[in-house]
Design a protein around this motif. Structure first.
Motif, PDB file in Angstrom:
ATOM      1  N   ARG A 113       5.773   8.516  -9.856  1.00 57.34           N
ATOM      2  CA  ARG A 113       4.628   7.878 -10.525  1.00 57.34           C
ATOM      3  C   ARG A 113       4.957   6.450 -10.936  1.00 57.34           C
ATOM      4  N   ASP A 114       6.184   6.224 -11.421  1.00 56.69           N
ATOM      5  CA  ASP A 114       6.587   4.859 -11.784  1.00 56.69           C
ATOM      6  C   ASP A 114       6.612   3.954 -10.557  1.00 56.69           C
ATOM      7  N   PHE A 115       7.071   4.511  -9.425  1.00 55.40           N
ATOM      8  CA  PHE A 115       7.068   3.716  -8.198  1.00 55.40           C
ATOM      9  C   PHE A 115       5.643   3.354  -7.796  1.00 55.40           C
ATOM     10  N   ASN A 116       4.735   4.314  -7.890  1.00 50.82           N
ATOM     11  CA  ASN A 116       3.345   4.025  -7.541  1.00 50.82           C
ATOM     12  C   ASN A 116       2.747   2.966  -8.468  1.00 50.82           C
ATOM     13  N   GLU A 117       3.114   3.031  -9.750  1.00 50.54           N
ATOM     14  CA  GLU A 117       2.646   2.005 -10.685  1.00 50.54           C
ATOM     15  C   GLU A 117       3.218   0.644 -10.310  1.00 50.54           C
ATOM     16  N   LEU A 118       4.499   0.632  -9.930  1.00 49.02           N
ATOM     17  CA  LEU A 118       5.126  -0.625  -9.503  1.00 49.02           C
ATOM     18  C   LEU A 118       4.432  -1.191  -8.271  1.00 49.02           C
ATOM     19  N   ALA A 119       4.168  -0.326  -7.288  1.00 54.08           N
ATOM     20  CA  ALA A 119       3.498  -0.783  -6.074  1.00 54.08           C
ATOM     21  C   ALA A 119       2.101  -1.328  -6.389  1.00 54.08           C
ATOM     22  N   LEU A 120       1.387  -0.636  -7.297  1.00 52.65           N
ATOM     23  CA  LEU A 120       0.048  -1.099  -7.673  1.00 52.65           C
ATOM     24  C   LEU A 120       0.126  -2.448  -8.386  1.00 52.65           C
ATOM     25  N   THR A 121       1.107  -2.598  -9.271  1.00 60.80           N
ATOM     26  CA  THR A 121       1.266  -3.871  -9.982  1.00 60.80           C
ATOM     27  C   THR A 121       1.600  -5.005  -9.022  1.00 60.80           C
ATOM     28  N   LEU A 122       2.522  -4.730  -8.091  1.00 61.80           N
ATOM     29  CA  LEU A 122       2.869  -5.762  -7.105  1.00 61.80           C
ATOM     30  C   LEU A 122       1.671  -6.104  -6.224  1.00 61.80           C
ATOM     31  N   SER A 123       0.886  -5.079  -5.889  1.00 58.12           N
ATOM     32  CA  SER A 123      -0.302  -5.337  -5.075  1.00 58.12           C
ATOM     33  C   SER A 123      -1.295  -6.210  -5.833  1.00 58.12           C
ATOM     34  N   ASN A 124      -1.498  -5.893  -7.115  1.00 57.13           N
ATOM     35  CA  ASN A 124      -2.415  -6.712  -7.923  1.00 57.13           C
ATOM     36  C   ASN A 124      -1.881  -8.125  -8.096  1.00 57.13           C
ATOM     37  N   ASN A 125      -0.564  -8.228  -8.336  1.00 57.44           N
ATOM     38  CA  ASN A 125       0.025  -9.564  -8.492  1.00 57.44           C
ATOM     39  C   ASN A 125      -0.090 -10.382  -7.212  1.00 57.44           C
ATOM     40  N   GLU A 126       0.084  -9.704  -6.079  1.00 60.62           N
ATOM     41  CA  GLU A 126      -0.053 -10.419  -4.807  1.00 60.62           C
ATOM     42  C   GLU A 126      -1.495 -10.894  -4.608  1.00 60.62           C
ATOM     43  N   ALA A 127      -2.451 -10.031  -4.968  1.00 63.11           N
ATOM     44  CA  ALA A 127      -3.858 -10.441  -4.868  1.00 63.11           C
ATOM     45  C   ALA A 127      -4.157 -11.600  -5.810  1.00 63.11           C
ATOM     46  N   THR A 144       0.822  -1.218   0.000  1.00 63.00           N
ATOM     47  CA  THR A 144       0.000   0.000   0.000  1.00 63.00           C
ATOM     48  C   THR A 144       0.856   1.269   0.000  1.00 63.00           C
ATOM     49  N   ALA A 145       2.181   1.116   0.017  1.00 61.38           N
ATOM     50  CA  ALA A 145       3.075   2.270   0.047  1.00 61.38           C
ATOM     51  C   ALA A 145       2.918   3.097  -1.232  1.00 61.38           C
ATOM     52  N   ARG A 146       2.737   4.398  -1.064  1.00 62.44           N
ATOM     53  CA  ARG A 146       2.609   5.303  -2.203  1.00 62.44           C
ATOM     54  C   ARG A 146       3.397   6.580  -1.908  1.00 62.44           C
ATOM     55  N   ILE A 147       3.784   7.272  -2.964  1.00 61.35           N
ATOM     56  CA  ILE A 147       4.536   8.528  -2.830  1.00 61.35           C
ATOM     57  C   ILE A 147       3.667   9.666  -3.348  1.00 61.35           C
ATOM     58  N   GLU A 148       3.473  10.677  -2.505  1.00 59.11           N
ATOM     59  CA  GLU A 148       2.688  11.845  -2.892  1.00 59.11           C
ATOM     60  C   GLU A 148       3.631  12.923  -3.419  1.00 59.11           C
ATOM     61  N   HIS A 149       3.887  12.876  -4.696  1.00 60.48           N
ATOM     62  CA  HIS A 149       4.771  13.880  -5.319  1.00 60.48           C
ATOM     63  C   HIS A 149       4.186  14.212  -6.682  1.00 60.48           C
ATOM     64  N   GLN A 150       3.735  15.445  -6.851  1.00 59.40           N
ATOM     65  CA  GLN A 150       2.943  15.813  -8.021  1.00 59.40           C
ATOM     66  C   GLN A 150       3.715  16.630  -9.059  1.00 59.40           C
ATOM     67  N   SER A 151       5.039  16.731  -8.927  1.00 60.09           N
ATOM     68  CA  SER A 151       5.789  17.540  -9.888  1.00 60.09           C
ATOM     69  C   SER A 151       5.883  16.810 -11.229  1.00 60.09           C
ATOM     70  N   ASN A 152       6.242  17.578 -12.256  1.00 59.31           N
ATOM     71  CA  ASN A 152       6.351  17.018 -13.606  1.00 59.31           C
ATOM     72  C   ASN A 152       7.798  16.783 -14.017  1.00 59.31           C
ATOM     73  N   ASP A 153       8.734  16.854 -13.074  1.00 61.80           N
ATOM     74  CA  ASP A 153      10.133  16.631 -13.414  1.00 61.80           C
ATOM     75  C   ASP A 153      10.464  15.143 -13.333  1.00 61.80           C
ATOM     76  N   GLU A 154      11.777  14.824 -13.430  1.00 57.37           N
ATOM     77  CA  GLU A 154      12.200  13.428 -13.419  1.00 57.37           C
ATOM     78  C   GLU A 154      11.854  12.746 -12.093  1.00 57.37           C
ATOM     79  N   VAL A 155      11.960  13.486 -10.983  1.00 61.47           N
ATOM     80  CA  VAL A 155      11.624  12.893  -9.685  1.00 61.47           C
ATOM     81  C   VAL A 155      10.134  12.580  -9.611  1.00 61.47           C
ATOM     82  N   GLY A 156       9.317  13.473 -10.157  1.00 60.80           N
ATOM     83  CA  GLY A 156       7.880  13.210 -10.189  1.00 60.80           C
ATOM     84  C   GLY A 156       7.552  12.000 -11.036  1.00 60.80           C
ATOM     85  N   GLN A 157       8.250  11.847 -12.182  1.00 58.60           N
ATOM     86  CA  GLN A 157       8.034  10.665 -13.024  1.00 58.60           C
ATOM     87  C   GLN A 157       8.474   9.410 -12.288  1.00 58.60           C
ATOM     88  N   LEU A 158       9.586   9.492 -11.558  1.00 56.40           N
ATOM     89  CA  LEU A 158      10.042   8.342 -10.778  1.00 56.40           C
ATOM     90  C   LEU A 158       9.024   7.975  -9.707  1.00 56.40           C
TER      91      LEU A 158
END
Length: 484
Positions: free
Chosen positions: A242-256, A226-240
């Motif tokens: 968002r990618d982390f949140n996508e990874l966490a969501l994918t792992l959560s779905n895979n675990e389910a 359920t770990a998520r990062i609240e970072h809304q910028s449009n720079d490289e860190v913001g993209q990272l």
């Protein structure tokens, strides 16, 4: 060293280099400009005094009156430099000239490194270079001579200017220059301190999202999906982030999915095993008689378990890419015709009419494993045979387009809800509760079919058929196209 400190020192170093560079450049530029300013100012004063002397000579008819009036000479030279003398000071200085000559020997000497005042370096010579105001012992080579020319173009004298190397070699030591350099230094120091004050919070601001990412990664590694990062910028860190949140969501779905997968497998295996054990206990207790019917029932349950285990094993091997594929050029139309002929008796028995289009007219060669393609087609035909109502219809069509071949298998009713189409390729999924384990298979066949298609760089899709049932489409790349 932490990233925060690294960023801080990097920004501090850059600020130090920039501020120091600007300080040195401004100092160098000012010194050069100041020397040029002194030269230009002296030239303007000299030109002005030459014009005044020409006017005086014309008005007096010679140099005699000026030579006999030190007061007038002092007024001329001090006025052009912007520091005119009057009153007692003028009289006192004129007396010094009378007593000591020009320039007065008692004149106050400037500090070392500071040039001699301009008016004290001026000399007046007549047309024959005879000194009027100045020292007769002073060689002419030490003077820069400016001719005094009257209106008729005749040179009537010279204004001499003693060369002073101090002006050119030590102008930066002048008091004004020193004050400016000190001011520049203070400005540079203030700017550097401001840079320090900005660099530290800026480094914390830049590294803050990275710290959040580190903490979230640790939570993710510990199993907290359920770990998520609240970072809304449009720079490289913001993209990272968002990618982390996508990874966490994918792992959560895979675990389910994994948990559901384990639960479904346990349920699928437990049911036939429970039936098998129950019938065996009934036979041991004498409830059932050990005859052909009892043995047939036991054999059917054992076959169901064997088929489920084999499908699970084959699906797992397909998922990890461990299935053997021996690919050769294969005529997809001929392979489809062979698979269809194997199901002809069963389809005829249920009075299912079969239509084919393009199987014999188009020769579409693909690079594929004949056994795996036959397995894929057999699974799809088995679904048609198992689920299509009696007196229905099945249609198989082969087409080519854009160097791709499309093989479709359609059947008549019943169909499934459109919302359930994407789930048909899920493992152990059954769209209809009536499709039980004895008539509905293991629920793994379509997942195996999809893996086989992907292993051939192809696509397997499903849609509702115009015949009232389902339409499966196999898309594969061609290696040769030939229309017969």
């Amino acid at each position: 060293m932490t990233i925060t400190r690294r960023l801080f020192f990097i920004q501090l170093f850059i600020a130090l280099v920039l501020v120091s560079g600007m300080f040195l450049f401004v100092q160098w530029s000012f010194d050069r400009g100041f020397i040029r300013y002194i030269d230009e100012r002296e030239q303007q004063i000299t030109d002005s005094l030459v014009d005044e002397l020409a006017t005086v000579y014309t008005a007096d008819g010679g140099w005699d009156k000026l030579a006999s009036s030190p007061v007038r000479w002092l007024q001329l030279v001090t006025s052009v430099v912007g520091m005119p003398l009057t009153g007692k000071r003028l009289e006192r200085r004129a007396q010094h000239i009378i007593d000591q000559g020009w320039p007065p020997k008692q004149a106050q000497k400037p500090p070392e490194g500071v040039p001699e005042p301009l008016e004290l370096r001026m000399r007046l010579l007549d047309a024959q270079s005879k000194v009027i105001y100045g020292s007769a012992d002073e060689p002419l080579s030490e003077l820069v001579l400016y001719p005094v020319i009257i209106d008729n173009g005749v040179t009537v004298g010279f204004l001499g200017l003693v060369k002073d190397k101090t002006v050119f070699s030590a102008a930066h030591d002048l008091q004004f220059s020193e004050q400016q350099n000190q001011a520049y230094f203070m400005i540079a120091l203030v700017m550097l301190l401001l840079s320090v004050g900005v660099a530290l919070p800026l480094a914390h601001h830049l590294v803050g999202p990275i710290k959040d990412l580190t903490l979230a990664t640790r939570r993710l590694a510990s199993g907290d999906y359920t770990a998520r990062i609240e970072h809304q910028s449009n720079d490289e860190v913001g993209q990272l982030a968002r990618d982390f949140n996508e990874l966490a969501l994918t792992l959560s779905n895979n675990e389910a999915l994994r948990r559901r997968w384990v639960a479904d497998i346990s349920h699928e295996l437990r049911t036939p095993l429970s039936i098998l054990l129950g019938e065996i206990d009934a036979l041991r207790d004498g409830v059932y008689t050990l005859d052909d019917n009892a043995l047939g029932s036991l054999h059917q349950e054992a076959q169901l378990m064997s088929r489920l285990i084999n499908d699970l094993y084959e699906l797992s091997m397909s998922d990890i890419g461990a299935l053997d594929y021996h690919k050769v050029p294969l005529d997809l139309g001929a392979a489809a015709r062979d698979a269809l002929e194997g199901f002809s008796p069963g389809l005829t028995e249920k009075s299912i009419r079969v239509e084919t289009h393009g199987l014999d007219d188009i020769r579409a060669v693909v690079f594929a494993d004949p056994d795996r393609i036959d397995q894929l087609l057999s699974n799809l035909l088995q679904n048609t045979l198992r689920y299509t109502d009696a007196n229905g219809c099945a249609r198989m069509t082969l087409t080519q387009r854009d160097k791709r071949v499309y093989l479709t298998l359609e059947d008549s009713a019943p169909a499934v809800q459109a919302s359930e189409l994407p789930k048909l390729f899920d493992r152990l999924y059954r769209a209809d509760s009536s499709r039980n384990r004895k008539t509905g298979g293991t629920g793994l066949g379509l997942a195996i079919c999809q893996n086989i298609a992907e292993a051939h760089t192809g696509i397997l899709t499903v849609a509702l058929s115009s015949l009232g049932g389902l339409c499966f489409t196999i898309e594969l790349p061609l290696i040769m196209e030939e229309t017969v």
